[in-house]
Write a protein that holds these residues in place. Sequence first.
Motif, PDB file in Angstrom:
ATOM      1  N   ILE A  59       0.906  -1.151   0.000  1.00  0.00           N
ATOM      2  CA  ILE A  59       0.000   0.000   0.000  1.00  0.00           C
ATOM      3  C   ILE A  59       0.942   1.196   0.000  1.00  0.00           C
ATOM      4  O   ILE A  59       1.747   1.355   0.921  1.00  0.00           O
ATOM      5  N   ARG A  60       0.885   1.990  -1.044  1.00  0.00           N
ATOM      6  CA  ARG A  60       1.878   3.052  -1.229  1.00  0.00           C
ATOM      7  C   ARG A  60       1.879   4.040  -0.068  1.00  0.00           C
ATOM      8  O   ARG A  60       2.927   4.398   0.458  1.00  0.00           O
ATOM      9  N   HIS A  61       0.709   4.515   0.340  1.00  0.00           N
ATOM     10  CA  HIS A  61       0.613   5.565   1.355  1.00  0.00           C
ATOM     11  C   HIS A  61      -0.868   5.841   1.536  1.00  0.00           C
ATOM     12  O   HIS A  61      -1.681   5.386   0.741  1.00  0.00           O
ATOM     13  N   TYR A  62      -1.232   6.590   2.581  1.00  0.00           N
ATOM     14  CA  TYR A  62      -2.601   7.100   2.646  1.00  0.00           C
ATOM     15  C   TYR A  62      -2.677   8.245   1.642  1.00  0.00           C
ATOM     16  O   TYR A  62      -1.738   9.027   1.493  1.00  0.00           O
ATOM     17  N   ASP A  63      -3.776   8.358   0.932  1.00  0.00           N
ATOM     18  CA  ASP A  63      -3.947   9.351  -0.126  1.00  0.00           C
ATOM     19  C   ASP A  63      -3.815  10.769   0.439  1.00  0.00           C
ATOM     20  O   ASP A  63      -4.665  11.221   1.204  1.00  0.00           O
ATOM     21  N   VAL A  64      -2.741  11.460   0.064  1.00  0.00           N
ATOM     22  CA  VAL A  64      -2.460  12.795   0.585  1.00  0.00           C
ATOM     23  C   VAL A  64      -3.556  13.781   0.181  1.00  0.00           C
ATOM     24  O   VAL A  64      -3.898  14.685   0.946  1.00  0.00           O
ATOM     25  N   ALA A  65      -4.148  13.614  -0.988  1.00  0.00           N
ATOM     26  CA  ALA A  65      -5.239  14.498  -1.416  1.00  0.00           C
ATOM     27  C   ALA A  65      -6.436  14.368  -0.472  1.00  0.00           C
ATOM     28  O   ALA A  65      -7.084  15.362  -0.134  1.00  0.00           O
ATOM     29  N   GLU A  66      -6.715  13.143  -0.021  1.00  0.00           N
ATOM     30  CA  GLU A  66      -7.824  12.950   0.921  1.00  0.00           C
ATOM     31  C   GLU A  66      -7.488  13.565   2.284  1.00  0.00           C
ATOM     32  O   GLU A  66      -8.344  14.163   2.924  1.00  0.00           O
ATOM     33  N   ILE A  67      -6.241  13.451   2.704  1.00  0.00           N
ATOM     34  CA  ILE A  67      -5.815  14.086   3.948  1.00  0.00           C
ATOM     35  C   ILE A  67      -5.979  15.602   3.838  1.00  0.00           C
ATOM     36  O   ILE A  67      -6.478  16.254   4.763  1.00  0.00           O
ATOM     37  N   ALA A  68      -5.597  16.167   2.694  1.00  0.00           N
ATOM     38  CA  ALA A  68      -5.729  17.608   2.479  1.00  0.00           C
ATOM     39  C   ALA A  68      -7.194  18.044   2.536  1.00  0.00           C
ATOM     40  O   ALA A  68      -7.514  19.099   3.098  1.00  0.00           O
TER      41      ALA A  68
END
Length: 137
Positions: A59-68
């Motif tokens: 799993i690459r990462h938690y989606d930074v756009a969703e965090i934003a």
Amino acid sequence: AMIRTETEAGVRTLFTSNPPRNMMTSATAAELDAAVADALADPDVRVLILTGGEAGVFIRHYDVAEIAQMLDAVEAGLVTGPAPRADVPVYRLIDRLLAADKPVIAAINGIAMGGGLETALACHLRIAEAGPHVIGL
């Protein structure tokens, strides 16, 4: 579906795939949580394996756009306090993994950063495939 499952000889393997980058999102976390819950409730399943469904990516990462988006909602005053953990899909998933009464193995087959590594750390055992994969927080 972002989660594909295979069951063989009491082992349920859950493959996470969220193209194009295999990021964790609230939708991915909710679907993975439901698949984990199903496996834990199935008396024929003795072991769970979580792995990536895309070459080179756990799993690459938690989606930074969703965090934003979440941060924007907080800054706009739309969120005034923390949601109960059980209402947040990724926390529900992590808590379910931590409390699992069956062995859960993270088969890290590639990149596992941030939320990907946090998911792996919630498993009982982590096994990483050899390769030039980045793993970290």
